[in-house]
Scaffold this active site. Sequence first.
Site, PDB file in Angstrom:
ATOM      1  N   GLY A  12      -2.112  10.356  -2.774  1.00 39.04           N
ATOM      2  CA  GLY A  12      -0.827  10.098  -2.745  1.00 39.04           C
ATOM      3  C   GLY A  12       0.266  10.839  -1.616  1.00 39.04           C
ATOM      4  N   SER A  13      -0.736  11.134  -0.731  1.00 36.98           N
ATOM      5  CA  SER A  13       0.257  11.831   0.503  1.00 36.98           C
ATOM      6  C   SER A  13       1.174  11.060   0.979  1.00 36.98           C
ATOM      7  CB  SER A  13      -0.871  12.732   1.437  1.00 36.98           C
ATOM      8  OG  SER A  13      -1.584  11.617   2.324  1.00 36.98           O
ATOM      9  N   ARG A  92      -7.491  -1.844  -4.329  1.00 36.26           N
ATOM     10  CA  ARG A  92      -7.736  -3.140  -4.847  1.00 36.26           C
ATOM     11  C   ARG A  92      -7.525  -4.180  -3.827  1.00 36.26           C
ATOM     12  NH1 ARG A  92     -10.761  -3.850  -9.770  1.00 36.26           N
ATOM     13  NH2 ARG A  92     -10.238  -6.146  -9.246  1.00 36.26           N
ATOM     14  N   ASN A 108       1.087  -2.430   3.995  1.00 36.00           N
ATOM     15  CA  ASN A 108       0.015  -1.567   3.886  1.00 36.00           C
ATOM     16  C   ASN A 108      -0.230  -0.614   5.216  1.00 36.00           C
ATOM     17  OD1 ASN A 108      -2.459  -0.545   2.439  1.00 36.00           O
ATOM     18  ND2 ASN A 108      -3.702  -1.649   4.026  1.00 36.00           N
ATOM     19  N   HIS A 110      -3.198   1.270   7.313  1.00 36.74           N
ATOM     20  CA  HIS A 110      -4.581   1.390   7.640  1.00 36.74           C
ATOM     21  C   HIS A 110      -4.903   2.270   8.661  1.00 36.74           C
ATOM     22  CE1 HIS A 110      -8.458  -0.646   7.483  1.00 36.74           C
ATOM     23  NE2 HIS A 110      -8.674  -0.659   8.886  1.00 36.74           N
ATOM     24  N   ASP A 146      -7.021  -6.872   5.497  1.00 33.86           N
ATOM     25  CA  ASP A 146      -6.572  -6.031   6.702  1.00 33.86           C
ATOM     26  C   ASP A 146      -6.532  -7.220   7.968  1.00 33.86           C
ATOM     27  OD1 ASP A 146      -6.531  -3.565   5.447  1.00 33.86           O
ATOM     28  OD2 ASP A 146      -8.626  -3.524   5.615  1.00 33.86           O
ATOM     29  N   GLU A 175       0.079   9.156  10.302  1.00 29.86           N
ATOM     30  CA  GLU A 175       0.135   8.177   9.159  1.00 29.86           C
ATOM     31  C   GLU A 175       1.775   8.314   8.376  1.00 29.86           C
ATOM     32  OE1 GLU A 175      -2.543   6.892   6.042  1.00 29.86           O
ATOM     33  OE2 GLU A 175      -4.193   7.313   7.092  1.00 29.86           O
TER      34      GLU A 175
HETATM   35  C1  GRF Z   1      -4.876   6.666   3.682  1.00 27.88           C
HETATM   36  O1  GRF Z   1      -5.626   7.056   4.791  1.00 27.88           O
HETATM   37  C2  GRF Z   1      -4.327   5.002   4.088  1.00 27.88           C
HETATM   38  O2  GRF Z   1      -4.165   4.741   5.454  1.00 27.88           O
HETATM   39  C3  GRF Z   1      -5.305   4.580   3.522  1.00 27.88           C
HETATM   40  O3  GRF Z   1      -5.797   5.293   2.163  1.00 27.88           O
HETATM   41  C4  GRF Z   1      -5.326   6.588   2.509  1.00 27.88           C
HETATM   42  C5  GRF Z   1      -4.478   6.993   1.463  1.00 27.88           C
HETATM   43  O4  GRF Z   1      -4.159   8.414   1.326  1.00 27.88           O
HETATM   44  N1  GRF Z   1      -5.176   3.096   3.214  1.00 27.88           N
HETATM   45  P1  GRF Z   1      -2.910   8.959   0.414  1.00 27.88           P
HETATM   46  O5  GRF Z   1      -3.391   8.605  -0.985  1.00 27.88           O
HETATM   47  O6  GRF Z   1      -1.742   8.197   0.953  1.00 27.88           O
HETATM   48  O7  GRF Z   1      -3.030  10.627   0.777  1.00 27.88           O
END
Ligand code: GRF
Length: 207
Positions: A12-13, A92, A108, A110, A146, A175
């Site tokens: 959940g970062s 999922r 999303n 990715h 994706d 991200e």
């Molecule tokens: C991230 O690397 C995101 O790009 C991918 O899953 C990971 C989730 O990380 N889809 P977090 O749970 O948000 O820390």
Amino acid sequence: MRSVAVLISGRGSNLERIVAEVGDGCLSGVCDVVVVVSNRSTAGGLEIARRAGIPTCVVPSRGLDADAYGQRLLETLEPWRVDALILAGFMRVLSPAVIGRYRGRIVNIHPADTAEYQGMDGYGWAFQRRLAETTITVHLVDERVDTGRVLAQEMVSLQGATTLDEVKRRGLAVEHGLYSRALRRWFQSEGRLWTASAGGRTPCAES
Ligand code: GRF
């Protein structure tokens, strides 16, 4: 202001950063996270949501195919009347029924260029190939994995990254900033054109 559900499966970062930006950052006044949904009761992101006072719903996915799981998700989400779904490490594949219900309103992040690599473990893919750089992608979600329209991309240099942990560390740092900025632009451009969703926030029980 748009209301969103954030869907997670783990740490959940990205959720944490989005919540912070909603509170006092680039998403303040742009969107509100009204519920966090996880398919895993052990997801660390649930605790992040609880600490922020955001309602959480666990919709377990184990043993369910995409269609059956999608039905449960739709039932869970419906009372919240959200405008959009934000996937943040949600592991999922969403069923066609879910995509159809929220068409053009599911986003999303990715950890690779979706034109080059689709599927799980994008950082592992980049590391194994010893790529000099990789490209984080924020994209809309369609029926395939994706492949949806790209909203934003940012390159990450992997020069000198000798471990997978270092690749992930650099990638996640990008991200976190990219996702909120891309969401802000998306809500302020396309989001403005959406018809308003009906209000109403009905708490759901964790299971
Ligand atoms: C991230 O690397 C995101 O790009 C991918 O899953 C990971 C989730 O990380 N889809 P977090 O749970 O948000 O820390």
